[in-house]
Design a protein around this motif. Structure first.
Motif, PDB file in Angstrom:
ATOM      1  N   GLY A 158       0.872  -1.339   0.041  1.00  0.00           N
ATOM      2  CA  GLY A 158      -0.114  -0.241   0.046  1.00  0.00           C
ATOM      3  C   GLY A 158       0.945   1.278   0.021  1.00  0.00           C
ATOM      4  N   ILE A 159       2.271   1.218  -0.482  1.00  0.00           N
ATOM      5  CA  ILE A 159       3.168   2.304  -0.176  1.00  0.00           C
ATOM      6  C   ILE A 159       3.025   3.045  -1.633  1.00  0.00           C
ATOM      7  N   PHE A 160       2.978   2.179  -2.721  1.00  0.00           N
ATOM      8  CA  PHE A 160       2.624   2.555  -3.950  1.00  0.00           C
ATOM      9  C   PHE A 160       1.363   2.389  -4.457  1.00  0.00           C
ATOM     10  N   ARG A 161       1.021   3.255  -5.648  1.00  0.00           N
ATOM     11  CA  ARG A 161      -0.295   3.010  -6.153  1.00  0.00           C
ATOM     12  C   ARG A 161      -0.347   2.071  -6.950  1.00  0.00           C
ATOM     13  N   ASN A 162      -1.359   1.792  -7.472  1.00  0.00           N
ATOM     14  CA  ASN A 162      -1.266   0.359  -8.494  1.00  0.00           C
ATOM     15  C   ASN A 162      -0.841   0.773  -9.742  1.00  0.00           C
ATOM     16  N   ILE A 163       0.241   0.919 -10.249  1.00  0.00           N
ATOM     17  CA  ILE A 163       0.821   1.519 -11.603  1.00  0.00           C
ATOM     18  C   ILE A 163       1.561   0.194 -12.201  1.00  0.00           C
ATOM     19  N   ASP A 164       1.695   0.552 -13.418  1.00  0.00           N
ATOM     20  CA  ASP A 164       2.130  -0.660 -14.252  1.00  0.00           C
ATOM     21  C   ASP A 164       3.820  -0.690 -13.890  1.00  0.00           C
ATOM     22  N   SER A 165       4.335  -1.938 -13.299  1.00  0.00           N
ATOM     23  CA  SER A 165       5.633  -2.100 -12.637  1.00  0.00           C
ATOM     24  C   SER A 165       6.604  -1.762 -13.870  1.00  0.00           C
ATOM     25  N   ILE A 166       6.400  -2.313 -15.112  1.00  0.00           N
ATOM     26  CA  ILE A 166       7.161  -2.246 -16.157  1.00  0.00           C
ATOM     27  C   ILE A 166       7.844  -0.801 -16.472  1.00  0.00           C
ATOM     28  N   HIS A 167       6.453  -0.215 -16.618  1.00  0.00           N
ATOM     29  CA  HIS A 167       6.672   1.017 -17.177  1.00  0.00           C
ATOM     30  C   HIS A 167       7.369   1.941 -16.187  1.00  0.00           C
ATOM     31  N   ALA A 168       6.834   1.661 -14.985  1.00  0.00           N
ATOM     32  CA  ALA A 168       7.441   2.451 -13.846  1.00  0.00           C
ATOM     33  C   ALA A 168       9.091   2.331 -13.632  1.00  0.00           C
ATOM     34  N   ILE A 169       9.394   1.021 -14.173  1.00  0.00           N
ATOM     35  CA  ILE A 169      11.258   0.761 -13.896  1.00  0.00           C
ATOM     36  C   ILE A 169      11.699   1.611 -15.019  1.00  0.00           C
ATOM     37  N   ILE A 170      11.016   1.246 -16.283  1.00  0.00           N
ATOM     38  CA  ILE A 170      11.862   1.981 -17.707  1.00  0.00           C
ATOM     39  C   ILE A 170      11.896   3.548 -17.170  1.00  0.00           C
ATOM     40  N   SER A 171      10.745   3.916 -16.534  1.00  0.00           N
ATOM     41  CA  SER A 171      10.907   5.526 -16.382  1.00  0.00           C
ATOM     42  C   SER A 171      11.899   5.927 -15.210  1.00  0.00           C
ATOM     43  N   PHE A 172      12.132   5.156 -14.256  1.00  0.00           N
ATOM     44  CA  PHE A 172      12.917   5.248 -13.208  1.00  0.00           C
ATOM     45  C   PHE A 172      14.478   5.330 -13.701  1.00  0.00           C
ATOM     46  N   VAL A 173      14.814   4.339 -14.691  1.00  0.00           N
ATOM     47  CA  VAL A 173      16.066   4.206 -15.115  1.00  0.00           C
ATOM     48  C   VAL A 173      16.302   5.545 -16.167  1.00  0.00           C
ATOM     49  N   GLY A 174      15.270   5.843 -16.962  1.00  0.00           N
ATOM     50  CA  GLY A 174      15.555   6.983 -17.762  1.00  0.00           C
ATOM     51  C   GLY A 174      15.545   8.413 -17.008  1.00  0.00           C
ATOM     52  N   MET A 175      14.846   8.544 -15.836  1.00  0.00           N
ATOM     53  CA  MET A 175      15.287   9.767 -15.172  1.00  0.00           C
ATOM     54  C   MET A 175      16.536   9.596 -14.569  1.00  0.00           C
ATOM     55  N   ASN A 176      17.040   8.729 -14.229  1.00  0.00           N
ATOM     56  CA  ASN A 176      18.444   8.826 -13.538  1.00  0.00           C
ATOM     57  C   ASN A 176      19.511   8.828 -14.642  1.00  0.00           C
ATOM     58  N   ILE A 177      19.590   8.270 -15.752  1.00  0.00           N
ATOM     59  CA  ILE A 177      20.679   8.339 -16.553  1.00  0.00           C
ATOM     60  C   ILE A 177      20.573   9.486 -17.636  1.00  0.00           C
ATOM     61  N   PHE A 178      19.464  10.033 -17.917  1.00  0.00           N
ATOM     62  CA  PHE A 178      19.366  10.891 -19.050  1.00  0.00           C
ATOM     63  C   PHE A 178      20.254  12.204 -18.898  1.00  0.00           C
ATOM     64  N   TYR A 179      20.329  12.969 -17.531  1.00  0.00           N
ATOM     65  CA  TYR A 179      21.178  14.034 -17.705  1.00  0.00           C
ATOM     66  C   TYR A 179      22.494  13.582 -17.777  1.00  0.00           C
ATOM     67  N   LEU A 180      23.120  12.437 -17.423  1.00  0.00           N
ATOM     68  CA  LEU A 180      24.269  12.078 -17.155  1.00  0.00           C
ATOM     69  C   LEU A 180      24.631  11.719 -18.697  1.00  0.00           C
ATOM     70  N   ILE A 181      24.046  11.415 -19.681  1.00  0.00           N
ATOM     71  CA  ILE A 181      24.443  10.914 -20.842  1.00  0.00           C
ATOM     72  C   ILE A 181      24.293  12.250 -21.931  1.00  0.00           C
ATOM     73  N   ALA A 182      23.439  13.326 -21.516  1.00  0.00           N
ATOM     74  CA  ALA A 182      23.127  14.474 -22.185  1.00  0.00           C
ATOM     75  C   ALA A 182      23.705  15.659 -21.762  1.00  0.00           C
ATOM     76  N   ALA A 183      24.753  15.501 -20.640  1.00  0.00           N
ATOM     77  CA  ALA A 183      25.143  16.672 -19.756  1.00  0.00           C
ATOM     78  C   ALA A 183      25.694  17.734 -20.489  1.00  0.00           C
ATOM     79  N   PRO A 184      26.448  17.363 -21.528  1.00  0.00           N
ATOM     80  CA  PRO A 184      27.021  18.626 -22.368  1.00  0.00           C
ATOM     81  C   PRO A 184      26.096  19.462 -22.932  1.00  0.00           C
ATOM     82  N   ILE A 185      24.760  18.895 -23.528  1.00  0.00           N
ATOM     83  CA  ILE A 185      23.767  19.942 -24.052  1.00  0.00           C
ATOM     84  C   ILE A 185      22.944  20.559 -22.965  1.00  0.00           C
TER      85      ILE A 185
END
Length: 217
Positions: A158-185
């Motif tokens: 009951g900590i997280f709402r009922n969201i699609d787990s796979i979409h959540a994981i993909i979004s989580f990874v993207g949020m973490n690495i996007f800046y680090l691979i696009a930092a110069p821009i």
């Protein structure tokens, strides 16, 4: 497989901690070489010179330049997989697990300067080798299931709402690495002068933003 071949395979097996001795020296030199020149431009001669290990021993340990390149990719992915495996069992609750993994992702991409160019080149070239390495390393350690289990546990408790787990994981990874691979821009666009300070703040902001989308409200 004879005893010599088994010993050789054991020495070459990529793990979170790189091999000791000659194989470790070769891998360290190879990471820098592949990062700078890519697979096509890398030269075994330069790896031999930087590692202090002759070419014959490099081919003995790794077989070919292509296989050495795969070992370099596998080394980095194993670090990620091993950390996720530990975090998924050591942290007290799903929120802590995700915060620890987020912190690790950003530290790794920030401080593993040799991994980012390799990662980006692989994506630009279709990601074939990267895809194979992910499939091999992550499947062996059941990382997809462990990540999904973190989200599923949060939903069950009951900590997280009922969201699609796979979409959540993909979004989580993207949020973490996007800046680090696009930092110069990004740094130029937003006039970020102190990237290190920005990343330290982002390490706190990303879990907050992500978890707000998961938390029951």
């Amino acid at each position: 497989m004879n005893k010599t071949e088994k010993t050789k395979k054991k020495k070459n097996k990529t793990a979170a901690n790189e091999p000791e001795g000659s194989a470790g020296k070769i891998l360290r030199a190879a990471r820098a070489e592949f990062s700078k020149y890519g697979l096509a431009g890398a030269r075994v001669d330069r790896i031999a010179e930087k590692s202090g290990i002759n070419k014959a021993m490099i081919y003995y340990h790794f077989g070919s330049k292509e296989k050495l390149y795969q070992e370099v990719i596998g080394y980095h992915l194993s670090r990620i997989a091993d950390f996720i495996g530990h975090a998924s069992t050591e942290a007290a609750d799903p929120e802590q697990m995700l915060a620890k993994i987020s912190d690790f992702y950003q530290d790794m991409f920030l401080h593993s300067a040799d991994f980012r160019p390799i990662f980006l080149r692989e994506l630009a070239e279709g990601g074939g080798r990267l895809k194979d390495a992910f499939a091999s390393v992550f499947a062996e350690k059941n990382i997809q299931l462990k990540m999904k289990a973190i989200i599923d546990r949060g939903k069950k408790e009951g900590i997280f709402r009922n969201i699609d787990s796979i979409h959540a994981i993909i979004s989580f990874v993207g949020m973490n690495i996007f800046y680090l691979i696009a930092a110069p821009i990004v740094n130029q666009m937003w006039e970020i002068k102190d990237a290190e300070k920005f990343i330290q703040k982002r390490k706190k902001t990303v879990p907050d933003l992500f978890l707000y989308g998961l938390l029951e409200r």
